[in-house]
Motif scaffolding. Structure first.
Motif, PDB file in Angstrom:
ATOM      1  N   ASP A  43       0.803  -1.218   0.000  1.00  0.00           N
ATOM      2  CA  ASP A  43       0.000   0.000   0.000  1.00  0.00           C
ATOM      3  C   ASP A  43       0.838   1.271   0.000  1.00  0.00           C
ATOM      4  O   ASP A  43       0.355   2.349   0.377  1.00  0.00           O
ATOM      5  N   GLY A  44       2.080   1.176  -0.457  1.00  0.00           N
ATOM      6  CA  GLY A  44       2.962   2.337  -0.415  1.00  0.00           C
ATOM      7  C   GLY A  44       2.973   3.190  -1.671  1.00  0.00           C
ATOM      8  O   GLY A  44       3.668   4.214  -1.715  1.00  0.00           O
ATOM      9  N   LEU A  45       2.203   2.814  -2.702  1.00  0.00           N
ATOM     10  CA  LEU A  45       2.223   3.585  -3.941  1.00  0.00           C
ATOM     11  C   LEU A  45       1.617   4.975  -3.739  1.00  0.00           C
ATOM     12  O   LEU A  45       0.628   5.126  -3.015  1.00  0.00           O
ATOM     13  N   PRO A  46       2.148   5.992  -4.387  1.00  0.00           N
ATOM     14  CA  PRO A  46       1.599   7.343  -4.269  1.00  0.00           C
ATOM     15  C   PRO A  46       0.229   7.482  -4.934  1.00  0.00           C
ATOM     16  O   PRO A  46      -0.544   8.377  -4.603  1.00  0.00           O
ATOM     17  N   THR A  47      -0.078   6.600  -5.885  1.00  0.00           N
ATOM     18  CA  THR A  47      -1.378   6.578  -6.551  1.00  0.00           C
ATOM     19  C   THR A  47      -1.573   5.205  -7.177  1.00  0.00           C
ATOM     20  O   THR A  47      -0.601   4.529  -7.512  1.00  0.00           O
ATOM     21  N   THR A  48      -2.806   4.792  -7.318  1.00  0.00           N
ATOM     22  CA  THR A  48      -3.098   3.509  -7.965  1.00  0.00           C
ATOM     23  C   THR A  48      -3.649   3.705  -9.373  1.00  0.00           C
ATOM     24  O   THR A  48      -4.117   2.758  -9.989  1.00  0.00           O
ATOM     25  N   ASP A  49      -3.593   4.915  -9.868  1.00  0.00           N
ATOM     26  CA  ASP A  49      -3.941   5.187 -11.252  1.00  0.00           C
ATOM     27  C   ASP A  49      -2.677   5.018 -12.083  1.00  0.00           C
ATOM     28  O   ASP A  49      -1.680   5.713 -11.851  1.00  0.00           O
ATOM     29  N   ALA A  50      -2.707   4.114 -13.055  1.00  0.00           N
ATOM     30  CA  ALA A  50      -1.493   3.772 -13.795  1.00  0.00           C
ATOM     31  C   ALA A  50      -0.893   4.974 -14.529  1.00  0.00           C
ATOM     32  O   ALA A  50       0.325   5.160 -14.543  1.00  0.00           O
ATOM     33  N   VAL A  51      -1.732   5.788 -15.142  1.00  0.00           N
ATOM     34  CA  VAL A  51      -1.228   6.960 -15.871  1.00  0.00           C
ATOM     35  C   VAL A  51      -0.576   7.947 -14.908  1.00  0.00           C
ATOM     36  O   VAL A  51       0.525   8.460 -15.149  1.00  0.00           O
ATOM     37  N   GLU A  52      -1.271   8.210 -13.807  1.00  0.00           N
ATOM     38  CA  GLU A  52      -0.717   9.134 -12.815  1.00  0.00           C
ATOM     39  C   GLU A  52       0.561   8.576 -12.200  1.00  0.00           C
ATOM     40  O   GLU A  52       1.506   9.324 -11.923  1.00  0.00           O
ATOM     41  N   LEU A  53       0.607   7.263 -12.019  1.00  0.00           N
ATOM     42  CA  LEU A  53       1.784   6.649 -11.423  1.00  0.00           C
ATOM     43  C   LEU A  53       2.991   6.781 -12.347  1.00  0.00           C
ATOM     44  O   LEU A  53       4.103   7.091 -11.900  1.00  0.00           O
ATOM     45  N   GLY A  54       2.779   6.542 -13.628  1.00  0.00           N
ATOM     46  CA  GLY A  54       3.866   6.699 -14.580  1.00  0.00           C
ATOM     47  C   GLY A  54       4.427   8.110 -14.558  1.00  0.00           C
ATOM     48  O   GLY A  54       5.645   8.320 -14.600  1.00  0.00           O
ATOM     49  N   GLN A  55       3.539   9.107 -14.473  1.00  0.00           N
ATOM     50  CA  GLN A  55       3.981  10.496 -14.420  1.00  0.00           C
ATOM     51  C   GLN A  55       4.702  10.794 -13.104  1.00  0.00           C
ATOM     52  O   GLN A  55       5.673  11.552 -13.075  1.00  0.00           O
ATOM     53  N   TRP A  56       4.247  10.165 -12.014  1.00  0.00           N
ATOM     54  CA  TRP A  56       4.880  10.376 -10.711  1.00  0.00           C
ATOM     55  C   TRP A  56       6.333   9.896 -10.751  1.00  0.00           C
ATOM     56  O   TRP A  56       7.228  10.579 -10.252  1.00  0.00           O
ATOM     57  N   PHE A  57       6.565   8.733 -11.358  1.00  0.00           N
ATOM     58  CA  PHE A  57       7.930   8.232 -11.448  1.00  0.00           C
ATOM     59  C   PHE A  57       8.802   9.192 -12.253  1.00  0.00           C
ATOM     60  O   PHE A  57       9.940   9.491 -11.865  1.00  0.00           O
ATOM     61  N   LEU A  58       8.272   9.685 -13.356  1.00  0.00           N
ATOM     62  CA  LEU A  58       9.031  10.594 -14.199  1.00  0.00           C
ATOM     63  C   LEU A  58       9.358  11.887 -13.461  1.00  0.00           C
ATOM     64  O   LEU A  58      10.500  12.357 -13.460  1.00  0.00           O
TER      65      LEU A  58
END
Length: 366
Positions: A43-58
């Motif tokens: 449960d440590g992900l900043p978001t569970t939306d895949a698109v938003e998550l990809g942008q978060w990593f970037l």
């Protein structure tokens, strides 16, 4: 096709590519991270939306700091702790690279970072190799064949490098091509792991060393002259040993001249270097100067998720912003294959029967 003709993304996408520096835990699909986190209860992900998550990593990796860049891996590693997770990630890695036109890839990972779920080091390696085998088989069936070799990485701040080196030797006939050390360079020189490198040399095994990215010439010098590295991971700071003479002609220092004279491959990753502050722009990235000086430069992705990149994108950036031609891309691709941790005859087979015909079909001059 003339070198003066604009290289469109569709042309670059069709070019055969060879990739030497790509981290398995830095190339997960965002949706896969979301799926695996849900399945495992992470449960440590900043978001569970895949698109938003990809942008978060970037965005998180685009900080100019290597230390912060490396912190993003806590989330990917967290969902790579079971056999099933590792098989899926490795399989998808092979498929994604094949779809990008990569015909040969070396994917590296640190087995010691995947033990939280109770796996042994051997089980980790075997799961990844199984995933790569599945991906290669599916890619071939889809008409996009790829050869994937894995490198086992030891973390330079830890004390398991000899153990990981022995693991690399144990599995070298089953898909493991070599060894690597990675992690923060400052304060953790490669000579801390001299025992591992001396063992590998006695075993006639291949290894590369992350050096000359966040830290400068001493890191490169140690990696080559003390440790005996076959290749340099990044090596971008070798330009610190190149000056511009009074006549405007570059003058190489003794270390830079040695690297060029000995044809030591540089595993360069332009977008990643911008993120970690090792370069200011694609146009000013040292890879172009080093190419013009005929160092053995290669083009790499490093971490596709964190940089939001692919081999096609890295090549296109060099074309658009640094003036690279189709012949330059061909030359760098052949450099990579010459430097691959494969037997000579296998390297030659890919160069002569895959890379050269592929570029000839695009109009590159022989």
């Amino acid at each position: 096709m003339s070198s003066a003709v604009a290289l469109t993304p569709s042309i670059v996408a069709r070019a055969p590519k060879a990739l030497l520096h790509d981290h398995l835990d830095g190339g997960l699909r965002p949706q896969t991270i979301v799926d695996l986190a849900a399945e495992s209860g992470y449960d440590g992900l900043p978001t569970t939306d895949a698109v938003e998550l990809g942008q978060w990593f970037l965005d998180s990796a685009d900080s100019g700091s290597l230390v912060r860049y490396l912190e993003t891996f806590s989330h990917t590693v967290a969902v790579m702790q079971t056999r099933e997770q590792l098989v899926r990630v490795a399989r998808e890695c092979a498929l994604d690279l094949a779809a990008d036109g990569v015909v040969y890839a070396e994917s590296r990972f640190a087995p010691e970072q995947h033990l939280a779920g109770g796996l042994s080091l051997e089980h980790v390696v075997e799961a990844v190799l199984e995933g790569f085998a599945q991906g290669q088989q599916e890619a071939a069936a889809a008409g996009t064949p790829i050869r994937v070799v894995t490198l086992l990485t030891a973390m330079r701040h830890a004390a398991r490098s000899r153990e990981i080196a022995e693991l690399a030797v144990r599995y070298r006939d089953q898909g493991v091509g070599g060894f690597d050390i990675a992690g923060a360079e400052a304060g953790f020189p490669p000579t801390r792991h001299l025992d591992a490198f001396e063992y590998l040399r006695r075993e006639n095994a291949h290894f590369t060393i992350h050096a000359g990215e966040a830290f400068g010439l001493p890191s490169i010098w140690e990696a080559i002259q003390w440790c005996g590295a076959d290749r340099l991971g990044h090596g971008v700071r070798i330009v610190d040993d190149i000056e511009t003479g009074a006549d405007g002609i570059p003058v190489l220092g003794r270390l830079a001249a040695y690297v060029r004279d000995m044809r030591i491959p540089l595993e360069m990753a332009p977008s990643s270097n911008l993120q970690t502050g090792a370069a200011e722009s694609i146009a000013a990235h040292p890879i172009t100067l080093l190419k013009n000086l005929r160092f053995r430069v290669t083009i790499n992705t490093d971490n596709r998720l964190m940089s939001g990149t692919s081999m096609t994108r890295e090549m296109q950036l060099l074309v658009d912003e640094a003036g690279w031609t189709i012949e330059d891309l061909r030359w760098a691709t052949i450099n990579a294959m010459k430097s691959a941790f494969l037997p000579f005859d296998e390297r030659l087979e890919i160069i002569e029967h895959v890379v050269k015909p592929g570029y000839a079909a695009l109009g590159a001059r022989a």
